[in-house]
Enzyme design. Sequence first.
Site, PDB file in Angstrom:
ATOM      1  N   HIS A 242      27.537  14.009  -3.193  1.00  0.00           N
ATOM      2  CA  HIS A 242      28.569  14.938  -2.714  1.00  0.00           C
ATOM      3  C   HIS A 242      29.909  14.539  -3.341  1.00  0.00           C
ATOM      4  O   HIS A 242      30.180  13.352  -3.536  1.00  0.00           O
ATOM      5  CB  HIS A 242      28.646  14.877  -1.180  1.00  0.00           C
ATOM      6  CG  HIS A 242      29.467  15.984  -0.610  1.00  0.00           C
ATOM      7  ND1 HIS A 242      30.836  15.965  -0.644  1.00  0.00           N
ATOM      8  CD2 HIS A 242      29.108  17.156  -0.031  1.00  0.00           C
ATOM      9  CE1 HIS A 242      31.289  17.091  -0.096  1.00  0.00           C
ATOM     10  NE2 HIS A 242      30.261  17.826   0.285  1.00  0.00           N
TER      11      HIS A 242
ATOM     12  N   GLY B 278      29.721  23.122   5.271  1.00  0.00           N
ATOM     13  CA  GLY B 278      30.406  22.036   5.961  1.00  0.00           C
ATOM     14  C   GLY B 278      30.934  22.499   7.309  1.00  0.00           C
ATOM     15  O   GLY B 278      30.206  22.569   8.306  1.00  0.00           O
ATOM     16  N   GLY B 279      32.218  22.851   7.350  1.00  0.00           N
ATOM     17  CA  GLY B 279      32.889  23.176   8.609  1.00  0.00           C
ATOM     18  C   GLY B 279      32.150  24.180   9.472  1.00  0.00           C
ATOM     19  O   GLY B 279      32.058  24.018  10.702  1.00  0.00           O
TER      20      GLY B 279
ATOM     21  N   ASN C  30      26.091  20.360   6.550  1.00  0.00           N
ATOM     22  CA  ASN C  30      26.529  18.980   6.318  1.00  0.00           C
ATOM     23  C   ASN C  30      27.652  18.692   7.315  1.00  0.00           C
ATOM     24  O   ASN C  30      28.750  19.215   7.168  1.00  0.00           O
ATOM     25  CB  ASN C  30      27.032  18.858   4.870  1.00  0.00           C
ATOM     26  CG  ASN C  30      27.655  17.504   4.577  1.00  0.00           C
ATOM     27  OD1 ASN C  30      27.560  16.574   5.386  1.00  0.00           O
ATOM     28  ND2 ASN C  30      28.282  17.391   3.408  1.00  0.00           N
ATOM     29  N   TRP C  31      27.329  17.893   8.321  1.00  0.00           N
ATOM     30  CA  TRP C  31      28.330  17.620   9.365  1.00  0.00           C
ATOM     31  C   TRP C  31      29.384  16.611   8.907  1.00  0.00           C
ATOM     32  O   TRP C  31      30.353  16.367   9.627  1.00  0.00           O
ATOM     33  CB  TRP C  31      27.634  17.125  10.641  1.00  0.00           C
ATOM     34  CG  TRP C  31      27.105  18.248  11.506  1.00  0.00           C
ATOM     35  CD1 TRP C  31      26.869  19.541  11.113  1.00  0.00           C
ATOM     36  CD2 TRP C  31      26.765  18.178  12.896  1.00  0.00           C
ATOM     37  NE1 TRP C  31      26.399  20.272  12.176  1.00  0.00           N
ATOM     38  CE2 TRP C  31      26.321  19.464  13.288  1.00  0.00           C
ATOM     39  CE3 TRP C  31      26.777  17.165  13.850  1.00  0.00           C
ATOM     40  CZ2 TRP C  31      25.908  19.758  14.587  1.00  0.00           C
ATOM     41  CZ3 TRP C  31      26.352  17.448  15.148  1.00  0.00           C
ATOM     42  CH2 TRP C  31      25.927  18.739  15.510  1.00  0.00           C
ATOM     43  N   LYS C  32      29.158  15.977   7.742  1.00  0.00           N
ATOM     44  CA  LYS C  32      30.111  14.975   7.237  1.00  0.00           C
ATOM     45  C   LYS C  32      30.396  13.942   8.336  1.00  0.00           C
ATOM     46  O   LYS C  32      29.497  13.605   9.102  1.00  0.00           O
ATOM     47  CB  LYS C  32      31.378  15.667   6.721  1.00  0.00           C
ATOM     48  CG  LYS C  32      31.052  16.782   5.713  1.00  0.00           C
ATOM     49  CD  LYS C  32      32.244  17.347   5.003  1.00  0.00           C
ATOM     50  CE  LYS C  32      31.800  18.428   4.019  1.00  0.00           C
ATOM     51  NZ  LYS C  32      32.881  18.978   3.214  1.00  0.00           N
TER      52      LYS C  32
ATOM     53  N   GLY D  32      36.347  23.129   2.063  1.00  0.00           N
ATOM     54  CA  GLY D  32      37.289  23.000   3.172  1.00  0.00           C
ATOM     55  C   GLY D  32      38.621  23.696   2.961  1.00  0.00           C
ATOM     56  O   GLY D  32      39.578  23.446   3.683  1.00  0.00           O
TER      57      GLY D  32
ATOM     58  N   GLU E 128      28.871  22.932  -5.619  1.00  0.00           N
ATOM     59  CA  GLU E 128      30.018  22.929  -4.711  1.00  0.00           C
ATOM     60  C   GLU E 128      31.296  22.692  -5.515  1.00  0.00           C
ATOM     61  O   GLU E 128      31.627  21.542  -5.829  1.00  0.00           O
ATOM     62  CB  GLU E 128      29.876  21.807  -3.674  1.00  0.00           C
ATOM     63  CG  GLU E 128      28.658  21.934  -2.785  1.00  0.00           C
ATOM     64  CD  GLU E 128      28.869  21.229  -1.449  1.00  0.00           C
ATOM     65  OE1 GLU E 128      28.618  21.869  -0.425  1.00  0.00           O
ATOM     66  OE2 GLU E 128      29.318  20.069  -1.426  1.00  0.00           O
TER      67      GLU E 128
ATOM     68  N   SER F 132      33.379  26.502   1.549  1.00  0.00           N
ATOM     69  CA  SER F 132      33.979  27.565   2.362  1.00  0.00           C
ATOM     70  C   SER F 132      33.026  28.726   2.636  1.00  0.00           C
ATOM     71  O   SER F 132      33.455  29.886   2.715  1.00  0.00           O
ATOM     72  CB  SER F 132      35.289  28.059   1.730  1.00  0.00           C
ATOM     73  OG  SER F 132      36.245  27.010   1.719  1.00  0.00           O
TER      74      SER F 132
ATOM     75  N   GLU G 258      32.716  14.284  -2.142  1.00  0.00           N
ATOM     76  CA  GLU G 258      33.493  13.347  -1.318  1.00  0.00           C
ATOM     77  C   GLU G 258      33.008  11.913  -1.539  1.00  0.00           C
ATOM     78  O   GLU G 258      33.800  10.971  -1.495  1.00  0.00           O
ATOM     79  CB  GLU G 258      33.412  13.771   0.158  1.00  0.00           C
ATOM     80  CG  GLU G 258      34.248  15.034   0.390  1.00  0.00           C
ATOM     81  CD  GLU G 258      33.782  15.911   1.532  1.00  0.00           C
ATOM     82  OE1 GLU G 258      32.951  15.475   2.350  1.00  0.00           O
ATOM     83  OE2 GLU G 258      34.248  17.070   1.597  1.00  0.00           O
TER      84      GLU G 258
HETATM   85  P1  13P Z   1      33.048  23.493   3.754  1.00  0.00           P
HETATM   86  O1  13P Z   1      31.934  24.474   4.092  1.00  0.00           O
HETATM   87  O2  13P Z   1      33.734  22.951   4.949  1.00  0.00           O
HETATM   88  O3  13P Z   1      33.957  24.060   2.721  1.00  0.00           O
HETATM   89  O4  13P Z   1      32.322  22.215   3.083  1.00  0.00           O
HETATM   90  C1  13P Z   1      31.403  22.405   2.080  1.00  0.00           C
HETATM   91  C2  13P Z   1      30.720  21.127   1.816  1.00  0.00           C
HETATM   92  O5  13P Z   1      31.313  20.196   1.287  1.00  0.00           O
HETATM   93  C3  13P Z   1      29.314  20.996   2.226  1.00  0.00           C
HETATM   94  O6  13P Z   1      28.724  19.855   1.697  1.00  0.00           O
END
Ligand code: 13P
Length: 249
Positions: free
Chosen positions: A92, A230-231, A8-10, A170, A164, A209, A94
């Site tokens: 998600h 994510g990251g 997920n590149w957000k 993050g 999640e 993470s 977020e």
């Molecule tokens: P991180 O891997 O950066 O913690 O993010 C997880 C995430 O929210 C994937 O949707």
Amino acid sequence: MRKLAAGNWKMNGTSEDLAEIAKLIDAHPKPNCEMLICPPTTLLSRMADCAKGSALRVGGQDCHAHASGAHTGDISAAMLKDAGATHIILGHSERRADHGETDATVLAKAVAVQASGLVAIVCVGETEAQRDAGTTLAVIGSQLEGSLPPSLTSAPDGLVIAYEPVWAIGTGRTPTLDEVAEVHSFIRDTLVKRYGDAANEMRLLYGGSVKASNAAALFAVPHVDGALVGGASLKSADFAPIVAALAAS
Ligand code: 13P
């Protein structure tokens, strides 16, 4: 069951980052699992072009519940499909936090994604305060109850759940493997009660993470059928080893 490594590149990525996709495809021409990147919508169709003929799938990060209409700034599942998406992330944390999405919103979107024939990846997860209060399973249970469509309209791999924990996103922190196991087996039981035996074939992803150094241990946990990353999905050098760990699990 074909496991799923999803990135997920957000709100990250511009044209120059498409180079990462070529590297990822080079690293995994024929992975022994599904491999997905969900870029910002601005990159979706170009990323789909880059991925054409490869094992990489591309997806959306959200969609509107309606197929079309007067909804300025929104994008429908059918539009994402037209741009090359095969999967769409929904609910998600977020989006739940930044856009006030409720379980009912997520449910309406999940039904729309089912209708479009794409794979819905529905996210659930507790906050740190909820975990500290001992309500994790109750929170996840109620999110599943409220966010999931009443029935499976396609094969069970058409609906994916991503667990999640909000506090793990993050932050570099993850639950213990026992904590992940407890939640994933609770999710599996809840899905089987709801959808019957077919739910044993639904993919349950862990997210929060995930990185190359903890991926293999997480993938060894029962009912962890992949990851939503994510990251560590932004660079092929970080994501390719996670895909490799899943393929080897
Ligand atoms: P991180 O891997 O950066 O913690 O993010 C997880 C995430 O929210 C994937 O949707």
